[in-house]
Design an enzyme around this catalytic site. Structure first.
Site, PDB file in Angstrom:
ATOM      1  N   GLU A  19       0.871  -1.179   0.000  1.00  0.00           N
ATOM      2  CA  GLU A  19       0.000   0.000   0.000  1.00  0.00           C
ATOM      3  C   GLU A  19       0.912   1.235   0.000  1.00  0.00           C
ATOM      4  OE1 GLU A  19      -4.046  -1.352   2.395  1.00  0.00           O
ATOM      5  OE2 GLU A  19      -2.235  -1.060   3.550  1.00  0.00           O
ATOM      6  N   ASN A  31      -5.822  -3.238   6.643  1.00  0.00           N
ATOM      7  CA  ASN A  31      -6.026  -3.365   8.087  1.00  0.00           C
ATOM      8  C   ASN A  31      -7.387  -2.846   8.527  1.00  0.00           C
ATOM      9  OD1 ASN A  31      -3.693  -4.682   8.571  1.00  0.00           O
ATOM     10  ND2 ASN A  31      -2.517  -2.863   9.100  1.00  0.00           N
TER      11      ASN A  31
HETATM   12  N1  CAA Z   1       9.381 -15.543   5.405  1.00  0.00           N
HETATM   13  C1  CAA Z   1       9.713 -15.806   4.145  1.00  0.00           C
HETATM   14  N2  CAA Z   1       9.073 -16.709   3.371  1.00  0.00           N
HETATM   15  C2  CAA Z   1       8.062 -17.380   3.938  1.00  0.00           C
HETATM   16  C3  CAA Z   1       7.657 -17.172   5.253  1.00  0.00           C
HETATM   17  C4  CAA Z   1       8.362 -16.196   6.008  1.00  0.00           C
HETATM   18  N3  CAA Z   1       8.042 -15.905   7.266  1.00  0.00           N
HETATM   19  N4  CAA Z   1       6.607 -17.985   5.516  1.00  0.00           N
HETATM   20  C5  CAA Z   1       6.366 -18.674   4.405  1.00  0.00           C
HETATM   21  N5  CAA Z   1       7.246 -18.314   3.456  1.00  0.00           N
HETATM   22  C6  CAA Z   1       7.290 -18.791   2.074  1.00  0.00           C
HETATM   23  C7  CAA Z   1       7.727 -20.221   1.993  1.00  0.00           C
HETATM   24  O1  CAA Z   1       9.127 -20.328   1.896  1.00  0.00           O
HETATM   25  C8  CAA Z   1       7.050 -20.654   0.704  1.00  0.00           C
HETATM   26  O2  CAA Z   1       7.798 -20.180  -0.387  1.00  0.00           O
HETATM   27  P1  CAA Z   1       7.827 -20.967  -1.794  1.00  0.00           P
HETATM   28  O3  CAA Z   1       6.402 -21.143  -2.226  1.00  0.00           O
HETATM   29  O4  CAA Z   1       8.602 -20.036  -2.683  1.00  0.00           O
HETATM   30  O5  CAA Z   1       8.505 -22.241  -1.561  1.00  0.00           O
HETATM   31  C9  CAA Z   1       5.730 -19.897   0.705  1.00  0.00           C
HETATM   32  O6  CAA Z   1       5.955 -18.785   1.577  1.00  0.00           O
HETATM   33  C10 CAA Z   1       4.586 -20.719   1.239  1.00  0.00           C
HETATM   34  O7  CAA Z   1       4.940 -21.144   2.525  1.00  0.00           O
HETATM   35  P2  CAA Z   1       4.522 -22.531   3.172  1.00  0.00           P
HETATM   36  O8  CAA Z   1       4.294 -23.541   2.098  1.00  0.00           O
HETATM   37  O9  CAA Z   1       5.495 -22.862   4.253  1.00  0.00           O
HETATM   38  O10 CAA Z   1       3.214 -22.177   3.952  1.00  0.00           O
HETATM   39  P3  CAA Z   1       1.805 -21.833   3.443  1.00  0.00           P
HETATM   40  O11 CAA Z   1       1.496 -22.340   2.097  1.00  0.00           O
HETATM   41  O12 CAA Z   1       0.975 -22.231   4.585  1.00  0.00           O
HETATM   42  O13 CAA Z   1       1.828 -20.240   3.333  1.00  0.00           O
HETATM   43  C11 CAA Z   1       1.615 -18.051   4.171  1.00  0.00           C
HETATM   44  C12 CAA Z   1       2.204 -19.439   4.404  1.00  0.00           C
HETATM   45  C13 CAA Z   1       2.210 -17.465   2.915  1.00  0.00           C
HETATM   46  C14 CAA Z   1       1.968 -17.215   5.365  1.00  0.00           C
HETATM   47  C15 CAA Z   1       0.062 -18.221   4.007  1.00  0.00           C
HETATM   48  O14 CAA Z   1      -0.446 -18.829   5.132  1.00  0.00           O
HETATM   49  C16 CAA Z   1      -0.639 -16.890   3.820  1.00  0.00           C
HETATM   50  O15 CAA Z   1      -0.690 -16.341   2.746  1.00  0.00           O
HETATM   51  N6  CAA Z   1      -1.230 -16.409   4.892  1.00  0.00           N
HETATM   52  C17 CAA Z   1      -1.927 -15.098   4.928  1.00  0.00           C
HETATM   53  C18 CAA Z   1      -0.987 -14.118   5.526  1.00  0.00           C
HETATM   54  C19 CAA Z   1      -1.598 -12.754   5.662  1.00  0.00           C
HETATM   55  O16 CAA Z   1      -2.811 -12.573   5.656  1.00  0.00           O
HETATM   56  N7  CAA Z   1      -0.724 -11.754   5.801  1.00  0.00           N
HETATM   57  C20 CAA Z   1      -1.172 -10.379   5.984  1.00  0.00           C
HETATM   58  C21 CAA Z   1      -1.327 -10.072   7.416  1.00  0.00           C
HETATM   59  S1  CAA Z   1      -1.796  -8.397   7.667  1.00  0.00           S
HETATM   60  C22 CAA Z   1      -0.358  -7.554   7.681  1.00  0.00           C
HETATM   61  O17 CAA Z   1       0.691  -8.074   7.613  1.00  0.00           O
HETATM   62  C23 CAA Z   1      -0.487  -6.107   7.756  1.00  0.00           C
HETATM   63  C24 CAA Z   1      -0.277  -5.523   9.070  1.00  0.00           C
HETATM   64  O18 CAA Z   1       0.077  -4.360   9.121  1.00  0.00           O
HETATM   65  C25 CAA Z   1      -0.651  -6.223  10.292  1.00  0.00           C
END
Ligand code: CAA
Length: 526
Positions: free
Chosen positions: A152, A190
């Site tokens: 954003e 958010n």
């Molecule tokens: N750092 C770096 N890479 C990460 C990671 C981290 N902490 N966690 C996961 N990854 C990567 C993995 O390495 C993997 O990469 P590849 O596909 O390239 O191999 C990919 O993400 C998918 O990871 P996983 O297979 O281990 O796990 P998953 O499929 O369950 O995905 C997730 C994990 C991407 C976190 C997924 O659960 C997701 O999209 N969740 C939603 C997260 C969300 O809503 N975030 C926004 C929150 S609001 C915010 O952040 C704003 C604020 O101000 C509060």
């Protein structure tokens, strides 16, 4: 704006991820963290993240070494002197942010651009404390920053116009999708996400549904990558609480008023994944993954009911639910007396003169009555009472092709609930339990969320397309809230919200006028 060197100030969860994003895009990064412990933890997180990418074959070992080589850790602000861009990623407290910007003002070149990653505080107020507010903007990343594709880009009334454009271009260079937004608390994501997460916490603490079931409603019901309670743990409960407080101060109203359970967990130091425990316990290696189809702990799949009678909602063996129940191994009993008359295995039609016939009893699985709820409204209790055997009755609602909601009325006997849970566990879908209240579980959780998105459109803050882009790329939604609303039908959303509003008397659930208008006009949002 020719950005070659970036100073990232603050190396917490987000800061380390943001430093990684810039370094991966080939930029030199000065990672500034004044707390030596935090600096060490941040660098370790960066290391782990890159190592994981190598393990998964996403990076080669030399690429990893190159990326790490571009990151120069520093313990003081002086290191930001050569940066073209400084990104502040410190805790969400205005006084801390202002101190950081005062330091950046002092050390950075006059042509350097200063941005904050604040998730909710006023970028305008942060900028107003600096010597040159024209060079200050917001660039908001999402957790985990290396993964989530949204940024954003927030400009204030004082930001120089060319800076907004330059930051948008930079976000694209980082492989992200930028969405431009004016400075308003919570921006798009958010302001929509936090009230939904807060509502989930409130459903948990009021005993509306279990932790696992609330999360499963989101993952199995809508295909979201994480349930709301697991997502709160990922974001951090302290961060979430701070954002809610800012949103509440800006907009007021019950949707933003933090659920007491959130505050108590933060006070207890249980702030989520980063401390090992929040709504889930990560130290016990307890998975925050949503439970599978057999999620109901006291289900008795082996001891199914002797007969199942399906009533309501066009019930019958020919319906999808009837077919599923048949496939699960329990033949459907006919409804004696034809339409409108419901009898049972214990002696036919209900005895309206028997005052005890509806009383709860628990004599184990026998003839089970399933009230097929076609819409996520209420009405299971009424239909159950009408059978004269409410103790034997539970409701079942197929919320999606992956999620069934088991609706338990105050009259449902424990034996009937266990029998229904056993049956439901064999339907091949995830099953969650909830009371006979408007929206059941998935609807009660999501329709207010979608209503918030409509209100944001109505406010003229963001377009439906930008909101959908923000939620799909920022939070991994398979479809954006307006797309989800169009798929469900604005009329259905309106009906559930109207029922919720009437039942609870809570203005949080009042349908947005624009939703009512689109429902009446049968207009889609996208
Ligand atoms: N750092 C770096 N890479 C990460 C990671 C981290 N902490 N966690 C996961 N990854 C990567 C993995 O390495 C993997 O990469 P590849 O596909 O390239 O191999 C990919 O993400 C998918 O990871 P996983 O297979 O281990 O796990 P998953 O499929 O369950 O995905 C997730 C994990 C991407 C976190 C997924 O659960 C997701 O999209 N969740 C939603 C997260 C969300 O809503 N975030 C926004 C929150 S609001 C915010 O952040 C704003 C604020 O101000 C509060």
């Amino acid at each position: 704006m020719d950005v070659r060197e970036v100073a990232v100030v603050g190396l917490g969860t987000m800061g380390a991820g943001i430093a990684e994003v810039f370094a991966r895009a080939g930029l030199a990064v000065v990672a500034i963290e004044v707390d030596p412990g935090a600096l060490e933890r941040g660098l370790a997180a960066l290391d782990r993240s890159l190592a994981r990418a190598v393990t998964r074959g996403k990076l080669t070992e030399p690429e990893r070494a190159d990326i790490l080589g571009r990151v120069r850790p520093a313990a003081g602000f002086a290191a930001a002197a050569g940066a073209d861009l400084a990104v502040e990623v410190v805790p969400e407290r205005m006084e801390i942010k202002r101190q950081v910007f005062a330091e950046l003002d002092r050390v950075c070149r006059p042509d350097a651009v200063l941005v904050t990653n604040t998730s909710s505080l006023s970028v305008t107020a942060i900028a107003a404390g600096t010597a040159d507010p024209a060079r200050v903007a917001g660039v908001h990343f999402f957790n985990p920053a290396p993964v989530m594709r949204l940024v954003e880009v927030v400009t204030t009334v004082r930001t120089a116009p060319e800076i907004g454009q330059a930051l948008t271009d930079l976000a694209r260079r980082l492989g992200k999708t930028p969405v431009r937004v004016p400075d308003r608390a919570g921006f798009i994501v958010n302001a929509l996400l936090l009230p939904y997460l807060n509502h989930a916490a409130r459903l948990l603490e009021t005993g509306y549904a279990s932790r696992e079931d609330i999360d499963a409603a989101a993952t199995a019901g809508l295909g979201l990558p994480l349930g709301p309670l697991a997502l709160l743990d990922l974001i951090g409960l302290d961060t979430s609480l701070s954002i809610l407080e800012v949103l509440h101060a800006e907009f007021g109203g019950p949707r933003f008023k933090a659920a007491p359970v959130l505050r108590r967990l933060v006070e207890a130091g249980l702030t989520g994944r980063k401390t090992g425990r929040g709504f889930y316990d990560y130290q016990q290696r307890e998975s925050a993954a949503p439970p599978g189809p057999a999620s109901i702990p006291d289900a008795e799949p082996a001891a199914g009911p002797a007969t199942v009678m399906l009533i309501g909602g066009g019930a019958g063996p020919g319906t999808p639910l009837g077919a599923m129940i048949g496939a699960a191994g329990w033949p459907l009993a006919a409804v004696p007396g034809g339409p409108g008359r419901h009898g049972g295995h214990r002696g036919g039609a209900p005895d309206d003169n028997d005052p005890d016939s509806n009383l709860p009893h628990d004599d184990g699985p026998g003839g089970l009555i399933i009230v097929h709820a076609k819409e996520p409204g209420t009405g299971v209790l009424g239909a159950a009472l009408a059978t004269g055997r409410a103790a034997d009755a539970v409701g079942l609602h197929l919320a999606s092709d992956q999620l069934a909601e088991l609706i338990i009325t105050p009259m449902s006997a424990p034996g009937a609930v266990r029998a229904a849970a056993g049956l439901a566990a064999r339907l091949g879908v995830t099953v969650v339990r909830c009371p006979d209240r408007p929206g059941f579980l998935a609807g009660a959780l999501f329709y207010p969320h979608l209503n918030d998105a409509v209100r944001m459109v109505q406010d003229g803050y963001a377009s439906p397309a930008d909101i959908d882009t923000a939620m799909t790329l920022g939070c991994g939604y398979p479809r954006g809230p307006l797309q989800l609303l169009d798929a469900a039908g604005p009329g259905r959303a309106l009906a559930v919200l109207t029922q919720m509003h009437e039942r609870y008397g809570d203005p949080a659930f009042a349908p947005a006028p624009l939703l009512a208008e689109n429902a009446a006009a049968r207009l889609a949002f996208r």
